[in-house]
Enzyme design. Structure first.
Site, PDB file in Angstrom:
ATOM      1  N   HIS A 188      -1.632  -2.098   7.681  1.00 15.87           N
ATOM      2  CA  HIS A 188      -1.891  -2.132   6.233  1.00 15.87           C
ATOM      3  C   HIS A 188      -2.835  -3.293   5.893  1.00 15.87           C
ATOM      4  O   HIS A 188      -3.743  -3.153   5.073  1.00 15.87           O
ATOM      5  CB  HIS A 188      -0.600  -2.374   5.452  1.00 15.87           C
ATOM      6  CG  HIS A 188       0.424  -1.286   5.574  1.00 15.87           C
ATOM      7  ND1 HIS A 188       1.598  -1.442   6.267  1.00 15.87           N
ATOM      8  CD2 HIS A 188       0.447  -0.029   5.063  1.00 15.87           C
ATOM      9  CE1 HIS A 188       2.315  -0.329   6.181  1.00 15.87           C
ATOM     10  NE2 HIS A 188       1.639   0.546   5.462  1.00 15.87           N
ATOM     11  N   ASP A 246      -2.644   8.312   9.922  1.00 15.47           N
ATOM     12  CA  ASP A 246      -2.262   9.519   9.177  1.00 15.47           C
ATOM     13  C   ASP A 246      -3.543  10.310   8.930  1.00 15.47           C
ATOM     14  O   ASP A 246      -4.016  10.417   7.796  1.00 15.47           O
ATOM     15  CB  ASP A 246      -1.606   9.124   7.855  1.00 15.47           C
ATOM     16  CG  ASP A 246      -0.334   8.338   8.071  1.00 15.47           C
ATOM     17  OD1 ASP A 246       0.741   8.922   7.979  1.00 15.47           O
ATOM     18  OD2 ASP A 246      -0.430   7.126   8.352  1.00 15.47           O
ATOM     19  N   GLN A 298      -3.466  13.156   6.412  1.00 16.64           N
ATOM     20  CA  GLN A 298      -3.372  12.611   5.055  1.00 16.64           C
ATOM     21  C   GLN A 298      -4.742  12.099   4.592  1.00 16.64           C
ATOM     22  O   GLN A 298      -5.172  12.346   3.460  1.00 16.64           O
ATOM     23  CB  GLN A 298      -2.347  11.476   5.015  1.00 16.64           C
ATOM     24  CG  GLN A 298      -2.403  10.641   3.748  1.00 16.64           C
ATOM     25  CD  GLN A 298      -1.310   9.607   3.677  1.00 16.64           C
ATOM     26  OE1 GLN A 298      -0.179   9.938   3.387  1.00 16.64           O
ATOM     27  NE2 GLN A 298      -1.634   8.338   3.930  1.00 16.64           N
ATOM     28  N   SER A 305       5.443   1.623   9.933  1.00  9.08           N
ATOM     29  CA  SER A 305       6.667   1.046   9.359  1.00  9.08           C
ATOM     30  C   SER A 305       7.894   1.682  10.023  1.00  9.08           C
ATOM     31  O   SER A 305       8.952   1.070  10.102  1.00  9.08           O
ATOM     32  CB  SER A 305       6.708   1.284   7.853  1.00  9.08           C
ATOM     33  OG  SER A 305       5.513   0.801   7.280  1.00  9.08           O
TER      34      SER A 305
HETATM   35  O1  PAF Z   1       0.416   6.458   3.687  1.00  5.95           O
HETATM   36  C1  PAF Z   1       1.235   6.082   2.823  1.00  5.95           C
HETATM   37  O2  PAF Z   1       1.773   4.983   2.898  1.00  5.95           O
HETATM   38  C2  PAF Z   1       1.572   7.014   1.673  1.00  5.95           C
HETATM   39  O3  PAF Z   1       1.556   8.334   2.080  1.00  5.95           O
HETATM   40  C3  PAF Z   1       0.697   6.796   0.436  1.00  5.95           C
HETATM   41  C4  PAF Z   1      -0.769   7.094   0.739  1.00  5.95           C
HETATM   42  C5  PAF Z   1       0.821   5.368  -0.052  1.00  5.95           C
HETATM   43  C6  PAF Z   1       1.130   7.736  -0.684  1.00  5.95           C
HETATM   44  O4  PAF Z   1       2.456   7.523  -1.044  1.00  5.95           O
END
Ligand code: PAF
Length: 289
Positions: free
Chosen positions: A38, A152, A155, A188
């Site tokens: 992150h 991800d 995503q 996490s």
């Molecule tokens: O990747 C994540 O942590 C979550 O899917 C996100 C992008 C913050 C959306 O809740």
């Protein structure tokens, strides 16, 4: 003191003030339990010129299935904020659940096609939950740039698509996966692994590497590289999928691989779900320590 805002109106006002002073905003949406992966999203946006950094911390209930880990997902706001201060973040948005997901809500964002493969069928409603909350967060913050981890990958592709399709005025950046010395992608959810499971989890990056190396050495039969990947995952407790896909459509490749290929997997080690991926033309082959 790092300001923590809980209301969308407060965040909107803060961000509008920054923009009116001519400052560019970078935004990293997270669910907290922050790790180096992150924090490198923040670094990446700063390196691209973001003058003010906003990070959201919100464990979004709508992206968890009924049997998934929403209740036990780690919530460590104070520790997260300490890491964000050290990384030079300017504002944290940490809304309540009732603020972000209202009972009377009737609107959702659905991205078609990209969500029909891989995690999509296995986690019904997941990507709609992600797409809807990310759209809300982008609308509240109004950043110039937003960063998402490529761990991800599906995503990331879904968010890229929704930003394009909805004409959202933000640049989306996919930032490379950060790995432990043995290659395991930071997540996490790694905190759920027992010591024995953690040691065994190294099989995940090793399997990806074996498949990528087969491809790099000229193997272009998709079923052969898929078998290399799947056979190398024998020590995991369950393979949800381990696929060789088109890196843009995310469709599994039926016969020949191309130069640009996505190797992607979701497995269980114990009860912990781990995902990982590698795109041949974009990612750098990692080495185990
Ligand atoms: O990747 C994540 O942590 C979550 O899917 C996100 C992008 C913050 C959306 O809740």
């Amino acid at each position: 003191m790092l300001p923590i805002e809980t209301s969308p109106e407060g965040v909107r006002a803060w961000c509008a003030a920054q923009r009116s002073e001519g400052r560019t905003l970078g935004f990293v949406p997270t669910m907290g339990a922050l790790h180096e992966g992150h924090l490198q999203l923040i670094d990446a946006l700063k390196a691209r010129g973001a003058e003010r950094m906003v990070v959201s911390i919100f464990v979004n209930p709508t992206q968890f299935g009924p049997t998934e880990d929403f209740a036990k997902y780690p919530r460590v706001l104070a520790a997260d904020c300490a890491k964000l201060v050290a990384r030079g973040v300017d504002l944290v948005f940490a809304p309540d659940q009732s603020t972000m997901v209202r009972n009377e809500e009737r609107t959702a964002v659905r991205v078609n096609e990209l969500t029909e493969h891989l995690c999509g069928p296995l986690r019904p409603g997941h990507f709609e939950g992600v797409a809807t909350v990310v759209t809300k967060l982008l609308s509240i913050v109004g950043p110039c740039d937003a960063a998402f981890g490529r761990k991800d990958y599906q995503q990331f592709k879904v968010i890229e698509r929704l930003v394009t399709d909805l004409f959202l005025p933000v640049r989306v950046h996919g930032i490379p996966t950060v790995r432990e010395p043995d290659g395991l992608a930071l997540s996490s959810r790694n905190a759920y692994l027992s010591l024995e499971e953690r040691l065994r989890a190294a099989v995940v990056p090793n399997a990806l590497r074996a498949a990528v190396e087969a491809h790099t050495h000229g193997e272009r039969d998709a079923s052969v590289v898929r078998s290399v990947l799947q056979n190398a995952l024998r020590e995991v407790d369950r393979i949800e999928y381990a696929e060789v896909c088109d890196a843009d459509t995310l469709r599994p490749l039926p016969d020949k691989t191309a130069d640009r290929v996505l190797f992607v997997l979701a497995v269980r080690v114990g009860n912990t779900r781990l995902i990982d991926n590698f795109v041949t033309t974009e990612d750098v082959l990692f080495r185990s320590a």
